[in-house]
Design a protein around this motif. Structure first.
Motif, PDB file in Angstrom:
ATOM      1  N   SER A   1       0.861  -1.180   0.000  1.00 13.54           N
ATOM      2  CA  SER A   1       0.000   0.000   0.000  1.00 13.54           C
ATOM      3  C   SER A   1       0.897   1.230   0.000  1.00 13.54           C
ATOM      4  CB  SER A   1      -0.858   0.026   1.258  1.00 13.54           C
ATOM      5  OG  SER A   1      -1.370   1.343   1.418  1.00 13.54           O
TER       6      SER A   1
ATOM      7  N   ARG B   1      -2.581   3.218   6.167  1.00 15.60           N
ATOM      8  CA  ARG B   1      -3.976   3.180   6.651  1.00 15.60           C
ATOM      9  C   ARG B   1      -4.875   2.505   5.616  1.00 15.60           C
ATOM     10  NH1 ARG B   1      -5.118   8.516   6.430  1.00 15.60           N
ATOM     11  NH2 ARG B   1      -3.016   8.932   5.670  1.00 15.60           N
ATOM     12  N   ARG B   2      -4.402   2.503   4.367  1.00 11.65           N
ATOM     13  CA  ARG B   2      -5.280   1.934   3.331  1.00 11.65           C
ATOM     14  C   ARG B   2      -4.807   0.540   2.926  1.00 11.65           C
ATOM     15  NH1 ARG B   2      -5.211   3.692  -1.331  1.00 11.65           N
ATOM     16  NH2 ARG B   2      -3.299   4.912  -1.249  1.00 11.65           N
TER      17      ARG B   2
END
Ligand SMILES: O=C(N[C@@H](O)C(=O)O)c1ccccc1
Length: 327
Positions: free
Chosen positions: A185, A189-190
């Motif tokens: 990523s 957070r994603r």
């Protein structure tokens, strides 16, 4: 629409192949060491809603292996069949790649296996990874593995695993498990896991392996040596699903991709030419003769691009008209 690079404009070669190849669902394409196109297809078998149960176990073993030749070698100029093999070996063909020694590496999602075959038409099985008909997610089992990529420098083998796993595994040339990793990523957070890692491309000039993360509608690239995340290419134009990718070191490096339709997104089905470094879409293309139905694999070979369609059981050839136009 982004400014298309004047260097790329792919158009279908509508008279290719010269005669019908009588294909089943086309699942994979690869180029052999003589630059012939190798087509991996399903003959009279097809992947329908009843093919697998909820545990991804194949339900049609009683049909036996596909009796037609699942491996066709065709010349890229006319599409004539030069050789047919792969009879009575496969249950549900999926991915194919050909290594520097012209060995075929194929995946079968019913067998949950990866096989290395001799590329001389005798289909001798040189290596098998995974246990026949036995889905799993450890070092000896895959779950509907989708594709293979081979690093020409080290011989290391990468497997995208699969419809019912969410990982890339790395093996040595002789089949020793080395490592595995999941989605990367650009933003912790994603961190979203792979959703059907469906197709792989090796980038020999960058020593990276890229993945078509199908249901996430994105391409992710990793350092082959470490599995470290390098970059993500995700475009509105993909429309939600990226089915397959191929790579050419031309220029800064070109990624060729085909998209697909998911339940939630519909977008025109087409191919894309993407500049690896800038992530710009340089060109999009689709056949004139008939629509794409389920473009399932893509292969590129200096100036030509081939797309195998599992929905229309056909292979389309495109050439870069910019190269061929007399100036
Ligand atoms: O994606 C599917 N199939 C294609 O990728 C393919 O045929 O490889 C599929 C998934 C669920 C049920 C039926 C087909």
């Amino acid at each position: 629409e982004p400014l298309f690079n004047q260097d790329y404009h792919l158009e279908q070669v509508s008279a290719w192949p010269h005669s019908s190849l009588r294909l089943g669902q086309v699942s994979g394409l690869a180029l052999d060491s003589d630059s012939n196109l190798v087509i991996f297809h399903r003959g009279d078998r097809y992947w329908g809603p009843g093919s697998f149960n909820g545990q991804a176990e194949y339900q049609e073993r009683s049909l036996g292996p596909i009796q037609q030749s699942a491996l066709l070698v065709v010349d890229e100029a006319k599409g004539n069949i030069l050789r047919a093999s792969g009879r009575n070996m496969f249950y549900m063909p999926h991915g194919i790649t050909i290594d520097q020694k012209n060995n075929y590496w194929v995946t079968d999602v019913a067998l949950h296996q990866v096989m290395k075959l001799s590329g001389d038409g005798t289909d001798r099985v040189l290596l098998t990874l995974g246990e026949a008909f036995t889905p799993g997610s450890d070092k000896q089992h895959f779950c509907q593995p989708t594709d293979v990529a081979v690093d020409p420098h080290t011989g290391n083998v990468f497997v995208s695993d699969g419809y019912c796993n969410a990982r890339i595994l790395k093996f040595s040339a002789d089949g020793k498990y080395l490592s595995e990793w999941g989605a990367g990523s650009s933003d912790r957070r994603r961190r979203v896991p792979f959703q059907i890692p469906h197709s792989l491309a090796f980038l020999p000039d960058k020593q990276e392996v890229c993945v078509a993360d199908r249901e996430n509608g994105r391409i992710q690239c990793f350092i082959a040596e470490t599995g470290e995340f390098v970059k993500e290419i995700k475009k509105e134009e993909f429309g939600g699903e990226v089915f397959a990718i191929s790579y050419s070191p031309a220029g800064d490096g070109l990624i060729f991709a085909v998209n697909g339709n998911s339940l939630y997104h519909t977008a025109p089905l087409r191919g894309f030419v993407i500049n690896y470094s800038t992530k710009d879409i340089l060109d999009t293309f689709s056949p004139e003769t008939k629509e794409f139905k389920m473009p399932h694999d893509i292969e590129s070979s200096d100036g030509s691009v081939f797309v195998g369609d599992a929905g229309s059981s056909s292979v389309f050839k495109f050439t870069n008209e910019k190269l061929h136009r007399s100036v």
